[in-house]
Design a protein around this motif. Structure first.
Motif, PDB file in Angstrom:
ATOM      1  N   GLU A  90     -13.687 -63.117  54.741  1.00  0.00           N
ATOM      2  CA  GLU A  90     -13.074 -61.905  54.211  1.00  0.00           C
ATOM      3  C   GLU A  90     -11.982 -62.219  53.198  1.00  0.00           C
ATOM      4  O   GLU A  90     -11.864 -61.568  52.163  1.00  0.00           O
ATOM      5  CB  GLU A  90     -12.496 -61.073  55.363  1.00  0.00           C
ATOM      6  N   LEU A  91     -11.187 -63.264  53.488  1.00  0.00           N
ATOM      7  CA  LEU A  91     -10.128 -63.668  52.559  1.00  0.00           C
ATOM      8  C   LEU A  91     -10.723 -64.175  51.247  1.00  0.00           C
ATOM      9  O   LEU A  91     -10.206 -63.873  50.159  1.00  0.00           O
ATOM     10  CB  LEU A  91      -9.261 -64.744  53.206  1.00  0.00           C
ATOM     11  N   VAL A  92     -11.801 -64.945  51.345  1.00  0.00           N
ATOM     12  CA  VAL A  92     -12.466 -65.450  50.139  1.00  0.00           C
ATOM     13  C   VAL A  92     -12.955 -64.291  49.269  1.00  0.00           C
ATOM     14  O   VAL A  92     -12.795 -64.302  48.043  1.00  0.00           O
ATOM     15  CB  VAL A  92     -13.638 -66.377  50.521  1.00  0.00           C
ATOM     16  N   GLN A  93     -13.538 -63.271  49.907  1.00  0.00           N
ATOM     17  CA  GLN A  93     -14.025 -62.112  49.165  1.00  0.00           C
ATOM     18  C   GLN A  93     -12.882 -61.393  48.451  1.00  0.00           C
ATOM     19  O   GLN A  93     -13.009 -60.983  47.293  1.00  0.00           O
ATOM     20  CB  GLN A  93     -14.752 -61.155  50.113  1.00  0.00           C
ATOM     21  N   GLN A  94     -11.754 -61.237  49.140  1.00  0.00           N
ATOM     22  CA  GLN A  94     -10.586 -60.595  48.530  1.00  0.00           C
ATOM     23  C   GLN A  94     -10.077 -61.403  47.334  1.00  0.00           C
ATOM     24  O   GLN A  94      -9.722 -60.830  46.296  1.00  0.00           O
ATOM     25  CB  GLN A  94      -9.474 -60.439  49.568  1.00  0.00           C
ATOM     26  N   LEU A  95     -10.042 -62.720  47.485  1.00  0.00           N
ATOM     27  CA  LEU A  95      -9.569 -63.568  46.383  1.00  0.00           C
ATOM     28  C   LEU A  95     -10.504 -63.503  45.183  1.00  0.00           C
ATOM     29  O   LEU A  95     -10.047 -63.469  44.028  1.00  0.00           O
ATOM     30  CB  LEU A  95      -9.430 -65.018  46.870  1.00  0.00           C
ATOM     31  N   LEU A  96     -11.814 -63.473  45.437  1.00  0.00           N
ATOM     32  CA  LEU A  96     -12.783 -63.394  44.336  1.00  0.00           C
ATOM     33  C   LEU A  96     -12.638 -62.081  43.573  1.00  0.00           C
ATOM     34  O   LEU A  96     -12.660 -62.052  42.340  1.00  0.00           O
ATOM     35  CB  LEU A  96     -14.202 -63.535  44.881  1.00  0.00           C
ATOM     36  N   GLU A  97     -12.496 -60.983  44.320  1.00  0.00           N
ATOM     37  CA  GLU A  97     -12.336 -59.679  43.665  1.00  0.00           C
ATOM     38  C   GLU A  97     -11.028 -59.620  42.882  1.00  0.00           C
ATOM     39  O   GLU A  97     -10.988 -59.100  41.758  1.00  0.00           O
ATOM     40  CB  GLU A  97     -12.376 -58.564  44.721  1.00  0.00           C
ATOM     41  N   TYR A  98      -9.966 -60.156  43.471  1.00  0.00           N
ATOM     42  CA  TYR A  98      -8.668 -60.138  42.777  1.00  0.00           C
ATOM     43  C   TYR A  98      -8.729 -60.980  41.498  1.00  0.00           C
ATOM     44  O   TYR A  98      -8.220 -60.576  40.449  1.00  0.00           O
ATOM     45  CB  TYR A  98      -7.579 -60.681  43.706  1.00  0.00           C
ATOM     46  N   LYS A  99      -9.382 -62.139  41.600  1.00  0.00           N
ATOM     47  CA  LYS A  99      -9.481 -63.016  40.426  1.00  0.00           C
ATOM     48  C   LYS A  99     -10.303 -62.346  39.324  1.00  0.00           C
ATOM     49  O   LYS A  99      -9.977 -62.456  38.133  1.00  0.00           O
ATOM     50  CB  LYS A  99     -10.125 -64.341  40.819  1.00  0.00           C
ATOM     51  N   MET A 100     -11.358 -61.622  39.724  1.00  0.00           N
ATOM     52  CA  MET A 100     -12.183 -60.929  38.733  1.00  0.00           C
ATOM     53  C   MET A 100     -11.366 -59.865  37.995  1.00  0.00           C
ATOM     54  O   MET A 100     -11.381 -59.785  36.765  1.00  0.00           O
ATOM     55  CB  MET A 100     -13.383 -60.286  39.420  1.00  0.00           C
ATOM     56  N   TYR A 101     -10.619 -59.046  38.760  1.00  0.00           N
ATOM     57  CA  TYR A 101      -9.813 -57.997  38.130  1.00  0.00           C
ATOM     58  C   TYR A 101      -8.687 -58.584  37.288  1.00  0.00           C
ATOM     59  O   TYR A 101      -8.306 -58.021  36.245  1.00  0.00           O
ATOM     60  CB  TYR A 101      -9.237 -57.066  39.196  1.00  0.00           C
ATOM     61  N   LYS A 102      -8.166 -59.725  37.714  1.00  0.00           N
ATOM     62  CA  LYS A 102      -7.095 -60.359  36.943  1.00  0.00           C
ATOM     63  C   LYS A 102      -7.627 -60.853  35.599  1.00  0.00           C
ATOM     64  O   LYS A 102      -6.981 -60.674  34.555  1.00  0.00           O
ATOM     65  CB  LYS A 102      -6.507 -61.524  37.743  1.00  0.00           C
ATOM     66  N   CYS A 103      -8.823 -61.446  35.621  1.00  0.00           N
ATOM     67  CA  CYS A 103      -9.441 -61.893  34.363  1.00  0.00           C
ATOM     68  C   CYS A 103      -9.740 -60.707  33.453  1.00  0.00           C
ATOM     69  O   CYS A 103      -9.567 -60.781  32.230  1.00  0.00           O
ATOM     70  CB  CYS A 103     -10.719 -62.672  34.657  1.00  0.00           C
ATOM     71  N   MET A 104     -10.182 -59.596  34.057  1.00  0.00           N
ATOM     72  CA  MET A 104     -10.457 -58.401  33.263  1.00  0.00           C
ATOM     73  C   MET A 104      -9.177 -57.859  32.629  1.00  0.00           C
ATOM     74  O   MET A 104      -9.187 -57.395  31.484  1.00  0.00           O
ATOM     75  CB  MET A 104     -11.097 -57.329  34.143  1.00  0.00           C
ATOM     76  N   SER A 105      -8.073 -57.934  33.364  1.00  0.00           N
ATOM     77  CA  SER A 105      -6.803 -57.442  32.811  1.00  0.00           C
ATOM     78  C   SER A 105      -6.366 -58.293  31.623  1.00  0.00           C
ATOM     79  O   SER A 105      -5.842 -57.777  30.632  1.00  0.00           O
ATOM     80  CB  SER A 105      -5.723 -57.444  33.892  1.00  0.00           C
ATOM     81  N   TYR A 106      -6.594 -59.611  31.696  1.00  0.00           N
ATOM     82  CA  TYR A 106      -6.272 -60.486  30.565  1.00  0.00           C
ATOM     83  C   TYR A 106      -7.127 -60.146  29.354  1.00  0.00           C
ATOM     84  O   TYR A 106      -6.644 -60.132  28.207  1.00  0.00           O
ATOM     85  CB  TYR A 106      -6.484 -61.952  30.953  1.00  0.00           C
ATOM     86  N   GLU A 107      -8.418 -59.859  29.616  1.00  0.00           N
ATOM     87  CA  GLU A 107      -9.326 -59.524  28.521  1.00  0.00           C
ATOM     88  C   GLU A 107      -8.901 -58.213  27.844  1.00  0.00           C
ATOM     89  O   GLU A 107      -8.883 -58.106  26.611  1.00  0.00           O
ATOM     90  CB  GLU A 107     -10.751 -59.397  29.057  1.00  0.00           C
ATOM     91  N   LEU A 108      -8.536 -57.224  28.654  1.00  0.00           N
ATOM     92  CA  LEU A 108      -8.089 -55.946  28.093  1.00  0.00           C
ATOM     93  C   LEU A 108      -6.779 -56.103  27.319  1.00  0.00           C
ATOM     94  O   LEU A 108      -6.577 -55.463  26.280  1.00  0.00           O
ATOM     95  CB  LEU A 108      -7.908 -54.920  29.214  1.00  0.00           C
ATOM     96  N   LYS A 109      -5.906 -56.961  27.826  1.00  0.00           N
ATOM     97  CA  LYS A 109      -4.643 -57.192  27.123  1.00  0.00           C
ATOM     98  C   LYS A 109      -4.886 -57.851  25.768  1.00  0.00           C
ATOM     99  O   LYS A 109      -4.263 -57.486  24.758  1.00  0.00           O
ATOM    100  CB  LYS A 109      -3.735 -58.071  27.982  1.00  0.00           C
ATOM    101  N   ASP A 110      -5.818 -58.823  25.735  1.00  0.00           N
ATOM    102  CA  ASP A 110      -6.142 -59.476  24.461  1.00  0.00           C
ATOM    103  C   ASP A 110      -6.737 -58.470  23.470  1.00  0.00           C
ATOM    104  O   ASP A 110      -6.425 -58.503  22.272  1.00  0.00           O
ATOM    105  CB  ASP A 110      -7.134 -60.625  24.697  1.00  0.00           C
ATOM    106  N   ARG A 111      -7.577 -57.581  23.988  1.00  0.00           N
ATOM    107  CA  ARG A 111      -8.170 -56.579  23.097  1.00  0.00           C
ATOM    108  C   ARG A 111      -7.111 -55.618  22.570  1.00  0.00           C
ATOM    109  O   ARG A 111      -7.172 -55.178  21.426  1.00  0.00           O
ATOM    110  CB  ARG A 111      -9.256 -55.801  23.842  1.00  0.00           C
ATOM    111  N   GLN A 112      -6.146 -55.289  23.427  1.00  0.00           N
ATOM    112  CA  GLN A 112      -5.070 -54.397  22.989  1.00  0.00           C
ATOM    113  C   GLN A 112      -4.243 -55.056  21.888  1.00  0.00           C
ATOM    114  O   GLN A 112      -3.862 -54.416  20.902  1.00  0.00           O
ATOM    115  CB  GLN A 112      -4.184 -54.035  24.181  1.00  0.00           C
ATOM    116  N   VAL A 113      -3.975 -56.360  22.059  1.00  0.00           N
ATOM    117  CA  VAL A 113      -3.214 -57.085  21.040  1.00  0.00           C
ATOM    118  C   VAL A 113      -3.995 -57.140  19.729  1.00  0.00           C
ATOM    119  O   VAL A 113      -3.437 -56.920  18.641  1.00  0.00           O
ATOM    120  CB  VAL A 113      -2.874 -58.504  21.544  1.00  0.00           C
TER     121      VAL A 113
END
Length: 249
Positions: A90-113
């Motif tokens: 369960e912890l691994v699943q939470q970490l994978l989902e969090y890492k995915m959303y974190k990468c998506m946030s970086y991508e959106l930030k780069d696009r905004q810039v």
């Protein structure tokens, strides 16, 4: 002398766990729970002076890690299928989902810039230029097309129309149709051409319900050619003729 420890800012307990996994260079699918838990608790001790609301999230994760650590020391639990249940799943699943959303946030930030560096210029084209319509050269438009070619297809469609007549039912009587308007047929074909972009002369005539409609449709095609609303092409002799709507300038 008092020892001062400078802590990095983490967005939450999962962010801290990802940092520890990257720092120890271990796989997220095979977490060394004992070592990671000990390091996590060391960070928690250094964060005791932080805001209690923030600390509560980290303390909940610490309790979860300790629970997982305890379960890892107990005999393995087996699922109904006979596979051993991993307490870390369960912890691994939470970490994978969090890492995915974190990468998506970086991508959106780069696009905004990147979007902030793009400038748009309003159109300055004069209305007179936008309203200009290119003159239609009828000779060029009808090059390679003769009335004899159209007439051959026209006669072929007429013969097929006669073959469709039921010899028995045709003797029962005839229902006169209202006269077909050339103006209405031109308007219909103009709308049809705009929505279909490309269609065939033969199929157009075959879709008509009577000889009069075929004749009027044939005349409407000629009028639209003359008006420059459609173009007509034929690749080979005796091939069907393609009709295409001409894009407005």
């Amino acid at each position: 002398m008092e020892l001062t420890v400078k802590l990095e800012a983490f967005e939450g307990p999962l962010d801290l766990l990802l940092h520890l996994l990257d720092k120890n260079k271990v796989s997220i699918y095979d977490i060394p729970i004992v070592e990671i838990t000990n390091q996590y608790l060391d960070y928690i001790q250094e964060m005791q002076r932080q805001d209690l609301n923030i600390m509560s999230e980290f303390l909940v994760m610490a309790a979860n890690l300790i629970a997982i650590k305890s379960r890892m020391l107990l005999p393995k639990e087996a699922k109904e299928e006979g596979e051993e249940e991993d307490p870390r799943a369960e912890l691994v699943q939470q970490l994978l989902e969090y890492k995915m959303y974190k990468c998506m946030s970086y991508e959106l930030k780069d696009r905004q810039v990147d979007a902030g560096r793009i400038l748009y210029k309003a159109s300055t084209v004069p209305k007179e230029v936008l309203a200009y319509e290119e003159p239609v050269d009828l000779k060029e438009l009808m090059s390679g097309l003769t009335l004899s070619k159209l007439n051959r297809i026209f006669l072929s469609v007429m013969r097929r129309q006669e073959d469709k007549v039921d010899k028995v039912r045709s003797g029962f009587g005839k229902i006169e149709r209202e006269e077909v308007s050339l103006t209405e047929k031109i308007a219909y074909l103009e709308t049809y051409a705009a929505s279909h972009k490309k269609f065939w002369f033969r199929s157009l005539l075959e879709s008509q319900s009577s000889r009069m409609e075929i004749i009027v449709s044939f005349l409407a095609v000629l009028e639209l050619m003359k008006m420059g609303k459609i173009t007509i092409t034929q690749e080979n002799l005796f091939d069907d003729i393609a009709i295409e709507a001409k894009e407005a300038a």
